[in-house]
Design a protein around this motif. Structure first.
Motif, PDB file in Angstrom:
ATOM      1  N   ASP A 342       0.857  -1.188   0.000  1.00 22.96           N
ATOM      2  CA  ASP A 342       0.000   0.000   0.000  1.00 22.96           C
ATOM      3  C   ASP A 342       0.889   1.232   0.000  1.00 22.96           C
ATOM      4  OD1 ASP A 342      -2.142  -1.680   0.244  1.00 22.96           O
ATOM      5  OD2 ASP A 342      -2.961  -0.733   2.042  1.00 22.96           O
ATOM      6  N   GLU A 350      -4.015   5.402   3.224  1.00 22.04           N
ATOM      7  CA  GLU A 350      -3.841   4.654   1.968  1.00 22.04           C
ATOM      8  C   GLU A 350      -4.341   5.416   0.740  1.00 22.04           C
ATOM      9  OE1 GLU A 350      -5.979   0.884   1.869  1.00 22.04           O
ATOM     10  OE2 GLU A 350      -6.033   1.033  -0.317  1.00 22.04           O
ATOM     11  N   THR A 353      -3.206   0.499  -3.546  1.00 20.40           N
ATOM     12  CA  THR A 353      -2.856  -0.878  -3.190  1.00 20.40           C
ATOM     13  C   THR A 353      -2.403  -1.565  -4.457  1.00 20.40           C
ATOM     14  OG1 THR A 353      -4.423  -1.048  -1.345  1.00 20.40           O
ATOM     15  CG2 THR A 353      -3.742  -3.109  -2.370  1.00 20.40           C
TER      16      THR A 353
HETATM   17 MG    MG Z   1      -6.392  -1.233  -0.452  1.00 22.06          MG
END
Ligand code: MG
Ligand code: 4AD
Length: 427
Positions: A342, A350, A353
């Motif tokens: 991430d 975040e 990803t």
């Molecule tokens: Mg994610």
């Protein structure tokens, strides 16, 4: 007479010359002998003055905020005018006379969301939309430069990419289908002919969370490529991020400054980015007194605490298998870990990803069974491991999360023109 862009006038290209401008009335102020109209077009705002002896005086008297107009006059340099120039009006034509505009100062955030279709005219929203467009341009530039081919994935899908809990279902001629959560599985199919592909497309998440970083419909930047490993992945990803940040700092300086965002934060985004493992991240959090245990997924507060320490984008990688999706490739020397990463940024946490995809058919089947997914739903996807499988990687970057961070926006809803959230789908 040619129509001038207001910004060109402010840049001094028409000093002392006759011009026509087209736009909307932004402000109006009257004195006995003069009416001051501030006109805005897509490029900027400029003050236009109408004198009592002008035949357009009655038009100017009648004109209302947000009326559309065409103005012909002469550009005058004036130190007192904001922007340094104004237009002495010779002719004012009303194109569309506006009814009383509902947006005035002191309106609540909630009201502005209800009239989003009108609020998009605000200076703030138009600056954000300009930067959004530029960030998209830089994204496309980057991937083209790196030899990626742009592809178009489907929006209607028949099986989940990111787990059932955030799937939007819909009836499709009597059958149950879903809206896509990610183009990833389709991009994986395309690398077998094109090797390096990417798309920028909407993704949908039936996300109940009401936070500053969740939309139910957002734009997803997703590349996928063959013959690559985790190092290649993180390298491309940090190169993309730093390209976007550097170009935005250069080309959108005016917009960023007008928005009051911190441009220096973008300028320091240089490669390589810091990288820590999930296990190191847990140790850092434990040392800070957080209760999280190894094997648990990070919450928003955990991510923010980690990101504060770095103060810029960084990677967390090598996650426990149990918190990542079925397609993640397991570490061959430690099957408790998957090759997933991430990217985190301050305040938002975040923003992407990605990882290596399980390229071994038997391992993939094991994961599908382990997670109680229906093998028949993924038949075509498993096929990809049957015919010429290759190590490959990809990632998904949320455009609005990226913009929220880049432009210091308080809430992700301002990063997209017509936000969709649990409660908001109008206008
Ligand atoms: Mg994610
Ligand atoms: O982490 P996610 O779920 O990963 C995937 O979908 C992968 N299949 C992507 C890939 O490898 N091709 O979503 C990726 C990113 C998140 O990091 C976040 O930036 C954004 O998509 N995102 C959202 N943005 C706004 N609102 C939401 N509800 C979001 N959900 C995910």
């Amino acid at each position: 007479m040619p129509i001038a862009a207001i910004q060109d006038i402010l840049d001094g290209k028409y000093a002392g010359k006759p011009v026509s401008v087209r736009g909307w009335i932004y402000r109006k102020r009257e004195s006995k002998k003069t009416i001051f109209l501030v006109v805005r077009d897509a490029s900027g705002i400029i003050q236009c003055t109408v004198k009592t002896d002008n035949p357009s005086w009655t038009q100017a008297e009648k004109i209302t905020i947000e009326s559309s107009v065409m103005i012909t006059g002469t550009v005058k340099q004036d130190k007192r005018a904001s922007g340094g120039y104004e237009i002495t009006v010779e002719k004012l034509s009303i194109i569309g006379l506006a009814e009383t505009f509902p947006i005035t100062q002191d309106k609540s955030e909630e009201f502005l969301r209800d009239v989003r279709h009108l609020w998009l005219r605000s200076r703030r929203m138009s600056l954000i939309m300009r930067v959004r467009s530029e960030v998209l341009r830089f994204t496309h530039e980057f991937f083209r430069k790196e030899g990626f081919i742009e592809v178009s994935p489907p929006m209607f899908i028949s099986s989940a990419c990111e787990g059932g809990s955030t799937l939007f279902g819909l009836k499709y001629f009597g059958k149950d289908l879903y809206l896509t959560q990610s183009a990833q599985l389709y991009l994986e199919a395309l690398i077998y002919s094109l090797e390096k592909v990417y798309c920028v497309a909407p993704s949908f998440r039936a996300e109940k969370s009401r936070t500053i970083r969740h939309l139910t419909e957002y734009w997803h930047i997703e590349p996928e490529w063959a013959f690559a490993d985790m190092d290649d992945l993180m390298r491309v990803e940090e190169d993309l991020l730093s390209y976007i940040c550097q170009k935005t700092a250069e080309d959108c300086k005016r917009e960023i400054e007008s928005l009051g965002a911190d441009i220096s934060k973008l300028k320091v985004v240089n490669t390589p980015f810091p990288r820590i493992t999930y296990t190191e991240a847990i140790e850092k959090l434990t040392a800070k007194g957080f209760k999280i245990k190894w094997g648990e997924d990070f919450g928003y507060d955990d991510e923010k605490a980690l990101a504060e320490e770095f103060g810029k984008p960084f990677f967390v990688y090598a996650y426990p298998r149990q918190i990542k999706a079925f397609y993640c490739k397991t570490h061959r020397d430690n099957p408790d870990l998957v090759m997933s990463t991430d990217m985190l940024v301050p305040r938002i946490g975040e923003i992407s990803t990605g990882g290596a995809r399980e390229d071994d058919k038997e391992e993939l089947l094991r994961r599908i069974r382990e997670l109680d997914l229906r093998e028949e739903d993924y038949k075509w996807y498993i096929d990809l491991r049957r015919y010429g499988t290759v190590p490959h990687v990809g990632f998904g970057l949320g455009l609005e999360r990226l913009l929220t961070w880049m432009l210091d926006l308080e809430n992700i809803i301002d990063a997209i023109p017509f936000p969709r959230t649990t409660r908001r789908f109008y206008p």
